[in-house]
Design a protein around this motif. Structure first.
Motif, short mmCIF file in Angstrom:
data_model
loop_
_atom_site.label_atom_id
_atom_site.label_comp_id
_atom_site.label_asym_id
_atom_site.label_seq_id
_atom_site.Cartn_x
_atom_site.Cartn_y
_atom_site.Cartn_z
N ARG A 158 38.72 35.07 46.05
CA ARG A 158 39.71 36.15 46.01
C ARG A 158 39.97 36.67 47.42
O ARG A 158 39.12 36.58 48.31
CB ARG A 158 39.21 37.29 45.13
CG ARG A 158 38.53 36.89 43.84
CD ARG A 158 39.42 36.11 42.88
NE ARG A 158 38.69 35.73 41.68
CZ ARG A 158 38.73 36.40 40.54
NH1 ARG A 158 39.49 37.47 40.43
NH2 ARG A 158 38.02 36.00 39.51
N ASP A 159 41.17 37.27 47.60
CA ASP A 159 41.45 37.88 48.90
C ASP A 159 40.78 39.25 48.99
O ASP A 159 40.16 39.73 48.03
CB ASP A 159 42.96 37.97 49.15
CG ASP A 159 43.70 38.85 48.14
OD1 ASP A 159 43.12 39.84 47.65
OD2 ASP A 159 44.88 38.56 47.83
N ASN A 160 40.88 39.90 50.14
CA ASN A 160 40.16 41.15 50.38
C ASN A 160 40.57 42.25 49.41
O ASN A 160 39.72 43.03 48.94
CB ASN A 160 40.39 41.62 51.81
CG ASN A 160 39.69 40.75 52.83
OD1 ASN A 160 38.84 39.93 52.48
ND2 ASN A 160 40.06 40.89 54.09
N GLN A 204 39.03 41.46 46.04
CA GLN A 204 37.58 41.67 46.07
C GLN A 204 37.24 43.16 45.99
O GLN A 204 36.32 43.55 45.26
CB GLN A 204 36.99 41.06 47.34
CG GLN A 204 36.96 39.54 47.34
CD GLN A 204 36.25 38.96 48.54
OE1 GLN A 204 35.68 39.69 49.36
NE2 GLN A 204 36.28 37.65 48.67
N ALA A 205 37.96 43.98 46.74
CA ALA A 205 37.71 45.42 46.71
C ALA A 205 37.97 45.98 45.31
O ALA A 205 37.19 46.82 44.80
CB ALA A 205 38.58 46.14 47.74
N ARG A 261 35.18 44.85 42.88
CA ARG A 261 33.93 45.60 43.09
C ARG A 261 33.99 46.96 42.40
O ARG A 261 32.99 47.41 41.82
CB ARG A 261 33.66 45.77 44.59
CG ARG A 261 33.06 44.54 45.25
CD ARG A 261 32.96 44.67 46.75
NE ARG A 261 32.44 45.95 47.18
CZ ARG A 261 31.14 46.30 47.14
NH1 ARG A 261 30.25 45.42 46.69
NH2 ARG A 261 30.74 47.48 47.56
N ASP A 291 29.25 40.70 45.83
CA ASP A 291 29.78 40.13 44.59
C ASP A 291 28.84 40.33 43.42
O ASP A 291 29.11 39.88 42.31
CB ASP A 291 30.06 38.64 44.77
CG ASP A 291 28.81 37.85 45.12
OD1 ASP A 291 27.79 38.45 45.48
OD2 ASP A 291 28.88 36.60 45.06
#
Length: 247
Positions: free
Chosen positions: A20-22, A25-26, A29, A57
Motif C-alpha cells: 500500500r502507499d503511505n 498505510q496510515a 493503521r 503493520d
C-alpha cells in the motif's frame, strides 16, 4: 530486566501492508487500532489490563491473566470479523484490510530498553508469520483468520466454552530451527487433492506446504519483521499511548 510474568499474548498483522502507499498505510493503521480496541472492549479487557507494542503493520498486546481467555477467544471469532466487515464495506476493495490473528500465552519479560523478550513471545510471532496462516487467509474469503497456540487450544478451546467450537479448529505443525511447533488454525483445512493456493506474495517468502488431511507442514522457519527471518530472540519496544493518541 524484569522477572518474566505470565500473560495472554494477542497478535494482529495486516495482510499486504507493504504493497500500500503511505496514505493507505496510515489509514489502515487507524482502522487496525479501532478494530483491536473495540475487540478488547467487547471482551471486557480494561485499559489497565493490557500493554501494546506497535510494529507498523502489526499490533501486539500483552493481557493480564485475570482476563477471561474463553471470552477473548469467542470475541475474536465473532466480534472481530463483524468489526472488520463493518469497516471494509465502507471502503474501496483496494483498501480492504484483512488480518492474521494469533492468540497465545506465556512468560514475557521487559528489558532495560523497554522491550519485550521471551521464548513464548518468539513462538507466537513465528505462528503469526507462518506459511499455513498466510495461506489460510489468502485462500479464504474471510477478512481474518485466527490461530491459537497449542497451550491455548488444549487449555481453553478443547473444552468448548460458550461460543467456541473445538471441531472448527485443525492442527498445524510449523517446522522451525528449534523443532516442530504445533498450533491450531480456525476453519476447515484444504481438502486433499484440491487446487494449490496462489503463489506466495512478496511479503510471504517461501512456497506453500502440501496439505494432508488436517495437518499442515511448513518446510522452514518464518519469523521476524515484516515477514523476514531473524536469528535469535526478538525484542519489541513498547509503551502505553500518550494522552490524546488515537486508540
Amino acid at each position: 530486566m524484569t522477572d518474566p510474568v505470565y500473560r495472554t499474548i494477542l497478535l494482529f498483522d495486516i495482510e499486504q501492508f507493504g504493497k500500500r502507499d503511505n496514505v493507505e498505510q496510515a489509514y489502515l493503521r487507524r482502522v487496525l487500532y479501532d478494530v483491536v480496541d473495540d475487540t478488547l472492549r467487547a471482551a471486557d479487557v480494561d485499559e489497565t489490563s493490557r500493554l501494546r507494542a506497535d510494529r507498523g503493520d502489526s499490533v501486539m498486546e500483552l493481557i493480564d491473566t485475570q482476563v477471561s481467555v474463553p471470552t477473548l477467544t469467542k470475541t475474536l471469532l465473532t466480534e472481530t470479523p463483524a468489526l472488520l466487515h463493518s469497516k471494509n464495506r465502507l471502503i474501496a476493495d483496494s483498501t480492504r484490510m484483512r488480518l492474521r490473528i494469533v492468540l497465545a500465552a506465556g512468560y514475557v519479560a521487559v528489558d532495560e530498553l523497554g522491550g519485550w523478550v521471551g521464548r513464548d513471545l518468539n513462538h507466537a510471532v513465528r505462528l503469526l508469520n507462518s506459511d499455513p496462516l498466510r495461506a489460510a487467509l489468502r485462500d479464504r474469503g474471510e477478512d481474518c483468520v485466527l490461530c491459537t497456540s497449542d497451550g491455548v487450544y488444549e487449555g481453553v478451546v478443547r473444552n468448548g466454552p460458550l461460543g467456541v467450537r473445538p471441531e472448527d479448529f485443525h492442527r498445524i505443525t510449523v517446522e522451525t530451527k528449534e523443532g516442530p511447533t504445533v498450533a491450531w488454525l480456525h476453519g476447515a483445512p484444504r481438502a486433499p487433492g484440491s487446487p494449490a493456493a496462489a503463489p506466495a506474495l512478496p511479503d510471504a517468502p517461501g512456497g506453500l506446504p502440501a496439505t494432508q488431511h488436517n495437518e499442515t507442514h511448513v518446510e522452514r522457519d518464518h519469523i521476524g519483521m515484516s515477514g523476514g527471518t531473524a536469528h535469535g530472540d526478538l525484542n519489541f519496544t513498547i509503551g502505553r499511548p500518550e494522552s490524546g493518541d488515537p486508540r
